[in-house]
Design an enzyme around this catalytic site. Structure first.
Site, PDB file in Angstrom:
ATOM      1  N   ASP A   9       0.874  -1.172   0.000  1.00 47.10           N
ATOM      2  CA  ASP A   9       0.000   0.000   0.000  1.00 47.10           C
ATOM      3  C   ASP A   9       0.916   1.228   0.000  1.00 47.10           C
ATOM      4  OD1 ASP A   9      -1.739   2.070   0.531  1.00 47.10           O
ATOM      5  OD2 ASP A   9      -2.673   1.134   2.279  1.00 47.10           O
ATOM      6  N   GLU A 114      -2.730  -0.082  -4.243  1.00 45.79           N
ATOM      7  CA  GLU A 114      -2.609  -1.318  -3.462  1.00 45.79           C
ATOM      8  C   GLU A 114      -2.618  -2.545  -4.369  1.00 45.79           C
ATOM      9  OE1 GLU A 114      -5.221  -1.999   0.051  1.00 45.79           O
ATOM     10  OE2 GLU A 114      -5.822   0.054  -0.387  1.00 45.79           O
TER      11      GLU A 114
HETATM   12  P1  TTP Z   1      -5.209   5.022   0.671  1.00 40.63           P
HETATM   13  O1  TTP Z   1      -4.160   3.990   0.425  1.00 40.63           O
HETATM   14  O2  TTP Z   1      -6.402   4.659   1.495  1.00 40.63           O
HETATM   15  O3  TTP Z   1      -4.561   6.299   1.365  1.00 40.63           O
HETATM   16  P2  TTP Z   1      -3.153   6.960   1.175  1.00 40.63           P
HETATM   17  O4  TTP Z   1      -2.283   6.180   0.247  1.00 40.63           O
HETATM   18  O5  TTP Z   1      -3.345   8.400   0.789  1.00 40.63           O
HETATM   19  O6  TTP Z   1      -2.559   6.954   2.632  1.00 40.63           O
HETATM   20  P3  TTP Z   1      -1.970   5.719   3.476  1.00 40.63           P
HETATM   21  O7  TTP Z   1      -0.544   6.096   3.725  1.00 40.63           O
HETATM   22  O8  TTP Z   1      -2.795   5.672   4.711  1.00 40.63           O
HETATM   23  O9  TTP Z   1      -2.110   4.485   2.610  1.00 40.63           O
HETATM   24  O10 TTP Z   1      -5.753   5.566  -0.703  1.00 40.63           O
HETATM   25  C1  TTP Z   1      -4.919   5.708  -1.860  1.00 40.63           C
HETATM   26  C2  TTP Z   1      -5.291   6.957  -2.641  1.00 40.63           C
HETATM   27  O11 TTP Z   1      -6.655   6.911  -3.021  1.00 40.63           O
HETATM   28  C3  TTP Z   1      -5.128   8.220  -1.854  1.00 40.63           C
HETATM   29  O12 TTP Z   1      -3.812   8.754  -1.926  1.00 40.63           O
HETATM   30  C4  TTP Z   1      -6.152   9.126  -2.458  1.00 40.63           C
HETATM   31  C5  TTP Z   1      -7.233   8.201  -2.956  1.00 40.63           C
HETATM   32  N1  TTP Z   1      -8.391   8.247  -2.033  1.00 40.63           N
HETATM   33  C6  TTP Z   1      -9.438   9.115  -2.310  1.00 40.63           C
HETATM   34  O13 TTP Z   1      -9.422   9.816  -3.331  1.00 40.63           O
HETATM   35  N2  TTP Z   1     -10.505   9.173  -1.431  1.00 40.63           N
HETATM   36  C7  TTP Z   1     -10.549   8.429  -0.291  1.00 40.63           C
HETATM   37  O14 TTP Z   1     -11.528   8.517   0.493  1.00 40.63           O
HETATM   38  C8  TTP Z   1      -9.457   7.534  -0.014  1.00 40.63           C
HETATM   39  C9  TTP Z   1      -9.482   6.691   1.245  1.00 40.63           C
HETATM   40  C10 TTP Z   1      -8.414   7.480  -0.909  1.00 40.63           C
HETATM   41 MG    MG Z   2      -2.076   4.091   0.445  1.00 36.27          MG
END
Ligand code: TTP
Ligand code: MG
Length: 365
Positions: A9, A114
């Site tokens: 991730d 992911e």
């Molecule tokens: P995530 O992997 O949930 O979040 P992240 O990579 O920003 O942070 P983390 O370090 O906790 O993994 O989501 C991946 C991308 O998807 C994120 O950068 C932006 C997008 N996204 C949205 O646009 N809206 C949302 O509600 C979420 C959860 C993610």
């Molecule tokens: Mg992420």
């Protein structure tokens, strides 16, 4: 063999890309917003960096609220096509670390940032080797894309997925079958991957707080509350049991064959006939489903059991054995010219699959 699954991730993905593109953002709270365009900050937070998270800013919250939490934060609009192109390159890197996939899919992208990798064959079921592979993956992504990620490694998808969020950002967490209960059981049931708010609340009402509580709960009661399939799933998941296989996303399916050479060798005279047979087998599978391909990947495993993959993307869809074999031979010859360790196994894989359209193209020879 003991299954080994890796989940990756990317860390604060969209915001991390923005930071990389503009080093002046380093050290500041960065919030990437999905703006509706109605007024300056109407819209919701897509994601934010870890500095912004310290102020309580989270994905999904209104941007105006994020602004109140930290007026100093830098607010940027999402640039989805750009992030997707970065994601595609990262997925390409990751795919090259997954097993050759002769027993089914070994790569599954589950969101923009992911993916799951089956690494059972690559590691021979060894979790120490899996950790090293995880570090190698982080190194390559950091070097090529200047981004960090978090990795979880476990005996199945469920545990790998949960492990990747255990040390975020920039962590690698290995949960071997021996460590499974220590890892899983102290966690609150709401942390079990696949449990939503409603199930978590119902379980709390039944007095089930930790995953250990769930694992020890009467399965009959779980079934009577949640139904047979959900009830048994809960019981199994709490024990860390998950047999689900990886599934390629539509459009990213690959077809491949891999086989062992008669002896470990660097001799093309011995390798090419096997390559020829594998190409024939792959084409047979493509023919039966009337598919063409655009990406050719050659996999080799050397006598030290190290695996290497090299891919080439052609500029149009093709479906002939001659083309496949020609490209595969070129890739292999390039590889042999820089490699000194004898090969044990070779494989061919094709991707970028599409249904063949009408007549064969003139180029398809
Ligand atoms: P995530 O992997 O949930 O979040 P992240 O990579 O920003 O942070 P983390 O370090 O906790 O993994 O989501 C991946 C991308 O998807 C994120 O950068 C932006 C997008 N996204 C949205 O646009 N809206 C949302 O509600 C979420 C959860 C993610
Ligand atoms: Mg992420």
């Amino acid at each position: 063999m003991q299954r080994v699954i890796l989940h990756i991730d990317m860390d604060y993905f969209f915001a991390a890309i923005e930071e990389r593109e503009n080093p002046e953002l380093r050290g500041k709270a960065v919030v990437v917003c999905m703006l509706s365009g109605r007024s300056e900050l109407s819209g919701s937070v897509s994601t934010c960096n870890y500095i912004a998270r310290k102020f309580g800013i989270r994905s999904g919250m209104p941007c105006s609220r994020a602004k109140k939490l930290n007026p100093e934060a830098v607010f940027l609009p999402v640039r989805k096509p750009f992030y997707t192109s970065v994601s595609d390159r990262i997925m390409g890197i990751l795919r090259s670390y997954a097993d050759p996939g002769e027993n089914g899919d070994s790569f599954e992208q589950i969101s923009v940032d992911e993916a799951f990798l089956e690494i059972t064959d690559r590691t021979g079921g060894d979790f120490n080797l899996a950790f090293e592979l995880g570090m190698q993956i982080k190194g390559e992504i950091n070097e090529k894309e200047k981004l960090t990620c978090s990795i979880g490694i476990g005996p199945n998808k469920l545990i790998a997925k949960m492990a990747s969020s255990a040390k975020k950002p920039d962590g690698v967490t290995v949960v071997s079958p021996q460590e499974l209960e220590n890892f899983l059981w102290p966690l609150n049931v709401s942390k079990l991957w696949g449990i939503g708010d409603v199930t978590a609340r119902k379980l709390q009402e039944m007095g089930v707080v930790t995953i250990k509580d769930l694992a020890e709960h009467d399965v009959i009661e779980l079934i009577s509350t949640f139904g047979r399939s959900r009830g048994t799933w809960l019981k199994h998941a709490a024990a860390g049991i998950d047999d689900t296989l990886l599934k390629e996303r539509d459009g990213s399916e690959q077809i491949g064959r891999i086989a062992t050479l008669p002896e470990d060798t660097l001799d093309k005279e011995l390798i090419f006939p096997l390559l020829d047979k594998l190409a024939g087998d792959v084409i047979e599978k493509l023919d039966s489903r009337k598919l063409s391909f655009r990406v050719v990947t050659v996999t080799v495993i050397n006598s030290n059991f190290k695996m290497y993959t090299k891919s080439r993307t052609l500029n149009h869809q093709v479906s002939s054995k001659e083309t496949l074999l020609g490209v595969a031979r070129e890739i292999l010859s390039d590889f042999l010219s820089e490699n000194r360790t004898r090969l044990r196994r070779v494989g061919i894989r094709v991707g970028g699959l599409q249904k063949r359209k009408g007549q064969k193209s003139l180029f398809d020879y």
